[in-house]
Scaffold this motif. Structure first.
Motif, mmCIF file in Angstrom:
data_model
loop_
_atom_site.group_PDB
_atom_site.id
_atom_site.type_symbol
_atom_site.label_atom_id
_atom_site.label_comp_id
_atom_site.label_asym_id
_atom_site.label_seq_id
_atom_site.Cartn_x
_atom_site.Cartn_y
_atom_site.Cartn_z
ATOM 1 N N GLN A 16 0.679 -1.183 0.328
ATOM 2 C CA GLN A 16 0.153 -0.098 0.648
ATOM 3 C C GLN A 16 1.187 1.515 0.269
ATOM 4 O O GLN A 16 0.582 2.144 -0.774
ATOM 5 N N LEU A 17 2.352 0.922 0.573
ATOM 6 C CA LEU A 17 2.795 2.948 0.895
ATOM 7 C C LEU A 17 3.287 2.493 -0.299
ATOM 8 O O LEU A 17 3.880 3.986 -0.931
ATOM 9 N N SER A 18 3.841 1.742 -1.063
ATOM 10 C CA SER A 18 4.619 1.664 -2.619
ATOM 11 C C SER A 18 3.396 1.958 -3.216
ATOM 12 O O SER A 18 3.975 2.838 -4.232
ATOM 13 N N LEU A 19 2.710 1.621 -3.397
ATOM 14 C CA LEU A 19 1.414 2.411 -4.182
ATOM 15 C C LEU A 19 1.096 3.677 -4.082
ATOM 16 O O LEU A 19 0.931 4.962 -5.247
ATOM 17 N N GLU A 24 2.257 9.303 -5.660
ATOM 18 C CA GLU A 24 2.403 10.310 -5.226
ATOM 19 C C GLU A 24 3.025 11.151 -6.365
ATOM 20 O O GLU A 24 3.439 12.500 -6.379
ATOM 21 N N GLN A 25 3.893 10.214 -6.785
ATOM 22 C CA GLN A 25 5.003 10.791 -7.736
ATOM 23 C C GLN A 25 4.752 10.723 -9.418
ATOM 24 O O GLN A 25 5.317 11.041 -10.006
ATOM 25 N N LEU A 155 -0.464 19.746 -11.146
ATOM 26 C CA LEU A 155 -1.025 18.855 -10.562
ATOM 27 C C LEU A 155 -0.569 19.965 -9.517
ATOM 28 O O LEU A 155 0.735 20.297 -8.674
ATOM 29 N N HIS A 156 -1.965 19.958 -8.765
ATOM 30 C CA HIS A 156 -1.808 20.842 -7.044
ATOM 31 C C HIS A 156 -1.569 19.560 -5.137
ATOM 32 O O HIS A 156 -2.726 20.872 -5.240
ATOM 33 N N GLY A 157 -1.363 19.024 -5.220
ATOM 34 C CA GLY A 157 -1.160 18.696 -4.076
ATOM 35 C C GLY A 157 -2.706 17.301 -4.108
ATOM 36 O O GLY A 157 -2.855 17.003 -5.490
ATOM 37 N N ARG A 165 -9.666 10.766 -0.911
ATOM 38 C CA ARG A 165 -8.353 11.109 -0.973
ATOM 39 C C ARG A 165 -8.218 11.332 -2.281
ATOM 40 O O ARG A 165 -8.495 10.037 -2.782
ATOM 41 N N ALA A 166 -7.929 12.440 -2.870
ATOM 42 C CA ALA A 166 -7.868 13.044 -4.429
ATOM 43 C C ALA A 166 -6.946 13.504 -4.776
ATOM 44 O O ALA A 166 -6.389 14.809 -4.037
ATOM 45 N N PHE A 167 -6.670 13.418 -6.250
ATOM 46 C CA PHE A 167 -5.605 14.534 -6.380
ATOM 47 C C PHE A 167 -6.165 15.713 -6.961
ATOM 48 O O PHE A 167 -7.287 15.430 -7.962
#
Length: 629
Positions: A16-19, A24-25, A155-157, A165-167
């Motif tokens: 999950q952390l990797s995803l 995020e990248q 992209l603004h966070g 949780r949305a980009f």
């Protein structure tokens, strides 16, 4: 055992952390590419949502629209839009089940393709009828697509949107600012804002989605279920048995199926198409005239506007590029010696409702007056060839009856009348058509598409660019040698004072309200109180719009030797169609073999005079294009 559980938990947490780190990248463009892929590959999707549109006007309240989408791949789809509340609620449905496609509107069911239905809902839905459906069915529309049409994508966070949780992605579409919020786990759109200008006012539209992907979609969610009281219209109005046989007797004609295909070609390909059609007509085993013969029809009137009859071949002087030509053939306009190839293009879109029924009846009287060797074809503004050239009057009238039945049942055209005209000029006429004539009944409201003016921002990504301009259309009309008569339904705005234009704008608005009420009555839909008369300021803007459209139709007809006139009241249709036929019959048909036999495809100037009568006015085509090499 505890070690195993702990290990599994750590592996899951690490994944999950990797995803999350990979997400995020990602860049904004990569996120939108993932969005496109998720929608295009899912096997099922459903949502509910709402659109809020607000203007920056004091005391302005937001307009709220609610929508829902249901989809199961490959071809089960339903979109519904609801506006208003209680007994003032209006529902719109776009529906597809395999090859069956329908649209349910408050005024009736429309038998139209799903892409046409969704494009038709684009305005009232503030774009929500297009955004997700186009992502689910990427081959449905023929434009670039929304994502490909965006610029300045950044992209603004992240933000929390309704528990997701949305980009947050910002972009520009034409000159409008768009923001997307994309669920960071499922890559589904959960919110869009769109800032634009409407005249002098700023508008902000917010669309919220509650999406579900790859979950069960029930049959009830996919059922057509059109607005109340319209189920009886699920099938087109029937035609009497004998007429039905006539209507379907030529439906396997290749040109009926392929009509309009030239609109996807460039200019060089269209020229090749025309040359091929002419060569095929040259090779046909029929009795024909020399295709170098130039045929002109001319109406002769005196300074008082009276038609001059009784002239003979020797009364005319014909020149091409200032060189005198010898008249090789001569006949009167009503003679069967030179058969007429007549195409009636009829606009039966929603803007034409006041006039369609009476115009169809008037067209049937025109059919009755055709000469034995005349041929006629019927084309509609949804770029359909209802019937190819034929002398079968029974078939023509049956097709006209079927068109009237469509309009009455709410199955309306697409306002693509200039597309229909260009397809007619490109595909229907050949050099064998010595006297091509087009009766073009429309208000011409597709003009802005040809002018290069930007289309509505939310529509632009979904429609292909026009392949021709109004100037290209004029050139095609010249090349075809067709005489065009523009019949403009509605009140005139050209050549009037501002006060008279405003007066006619009020009359036009009232006519359209009456037509809408009549359509609802014919479909057994309860009457509703109509909108109030718009302000004079709004009506003057409407006047400017119709003035441009009418001026274009008049200039197009005049350039081909025809004319334009107005069908102000539906009951005038028979009178106006009779005038068209009288004009055709009273012309002199003059043919000559040009001394310049070069086949160079260039424009030639033609002048016709009446010997000894310089005061006579000659109405007819002034130019033509020589045959291609």
């Amino acid at each position: 055992m505890k070690k195993l559980v702990t290990s599994c938990f750590l592996i899951l947490a690490f994944n999950q952390l990797s995803l999350a780190q990979r997400a995020e990248q990602m860049t904004a463009a990569e996120i939108l590419a993932r969005v496109t892929s998720v929608y295009a590959s899912c096997h099922a999707y459903s949502d509910e949502g709402e659109v809020s549109a607000k203007f920056d006007i004091t005391f302005s309240r937001p307009m709220i629209y609610r929508f829902s989408t249901a989809f199961v791949r490959p071809a089960a789809f339903r979109f519904e839009l609801r506006s208003g509340v209680g007994n003032k609620e209006s529902r719109y449905v776009a529906w597809k089940a395999g090859d069956l496609e329908r649209a349910g509107w408050p005024i009736g069911i429309r038998y139209q393709s799903i892409d046409e239905a969704l494009l038709g809902l684009s305005g009232v839905s503030q774009g929500s009828a297009l955004t997700v459906p186009a992502l689910l069915l990427p081959d449905l529309f023929h434009g670039r697509g929304l994502v490909a049409s965006l610029s300045e994508i950044t992209l603004h966070g992240e933000e929390n949107v309704d528990g997701h949780r949305a980009f947050k992605i910002e972009a520009v579409l034409q000159d409008d600012d768009l923001k997307f919020w994309v669920d960071a786990n499922q890559f589904l759109i959960v919110k869009i804002t769109h800032k634009s200008k409407l005249g002098r006012f700023d508008q902000e539209t917010t669309t919220r989605y509650r999406p579900l992907i790859n979950t069960e979609v029930s049959p009830q969610q996919l059922a057509f279920n059109p607005p109340t009281g319209e189920v009886q219209n699920i099938s087109p109005s029937p035609i009497a048995g004998a007429e039905l046989n006539a209507v379907t007797s030529t439906d396997d004609s290749p040109r009926l199926k392929s009509f309009g295909s030239s609109l996807r070609l460039n200019r060089a390909q269209i020229n090749k198409l025309r040359i091929g059609a002419n060569r095929r007509s040259d090779d046909e085993d029929v009795v024909r005239v020399d295709t170098d013969l130039v045929v002109c029809d001319a109406l002769i009137i005196d300074p008082q506007g009276q038609t001059i009859s009784g002239l003979t071949k020797d009364d005319f002087i014909v020149k091409e590029d200032n060189q005198t030509q010898e008249v090789g053939s001569f006949s009167l306009g009503d003679s069967d010696a030179v058969p007429r190839s007549i195409v009636l293009i009829i606009d039966y879109s929603s803007s034409q409702l006041p006039y369609v029924i009476t115009s169809v009846e008037a067209a049937k009287t025109l059919v009755d007056k055709l000469n034995p060797r005349d041929r006629m074809a019927l084309v509609t503004d949804d770029v359909k060839l209802l019937v190819d050239f034929t002398s079968d009057k029974r078939l023509l009238k049956a097709k006209l009856d079927s068109l009237k039945a469509r309009a009455v049942s709410g199955w309306l055209g697409r306002s693509k009348q200039y597309d229909a005209l260009m397809a007619t000029l490109n595909e229907l006429f050949s050099r064998e058509d010595q006297r091509p004539i087009i009766i073009f009944q429309t208000d011409g409201d597709q003009l802005d598409d040809l002018s290069g003016r930007p289309r509505p921002t939310m529509v632009e990504p979904y429609v292909p660019p026009m392949t021709f301009t109004f100037e290209d259309l004029v050139t095609a009309a010249d090349s075809s040698r067709a005489t065009i008569y523009s019949i403009i339904p509605g009140v005139p705005f050209v050549g009037l004072s501002l006060n008279d234009q405003l007066k006619n704008a009020r009359a036009d608005w009232e006519n359209r309200q009456k037509a809408s009420a009549e359509l609802m009555r014919l479909n057994n839909i309860p009457a509703q109180s109509g909108p109030r008369m718009p302000s004079d300021l709004v009506l003057m803007r409407t006047t400017e719009f119709w003035y441009r459209l009418q001026l274009a139709l008049a200039s197009l007809a005049k350039g081909t030797g025809g004319w334009a006139d107005f069908l102000e009241q539906p009951e005038q249709a028979n009178e106006l169609y009779t005038r068209v036929l009288d004009d055709i019959d009273r012309r002199y048909v003059i043919g000559y073999y040009p001394t310049n036999r070069t086949r160079d495809g260039k424009r030639r100037k033609v002048s016709i005079e009446v010997r000894g009568h310089p005061e006579y006015i000659v109405v007819g085509r002034k130019t033509y294009f020589a045959p291609q090499p």
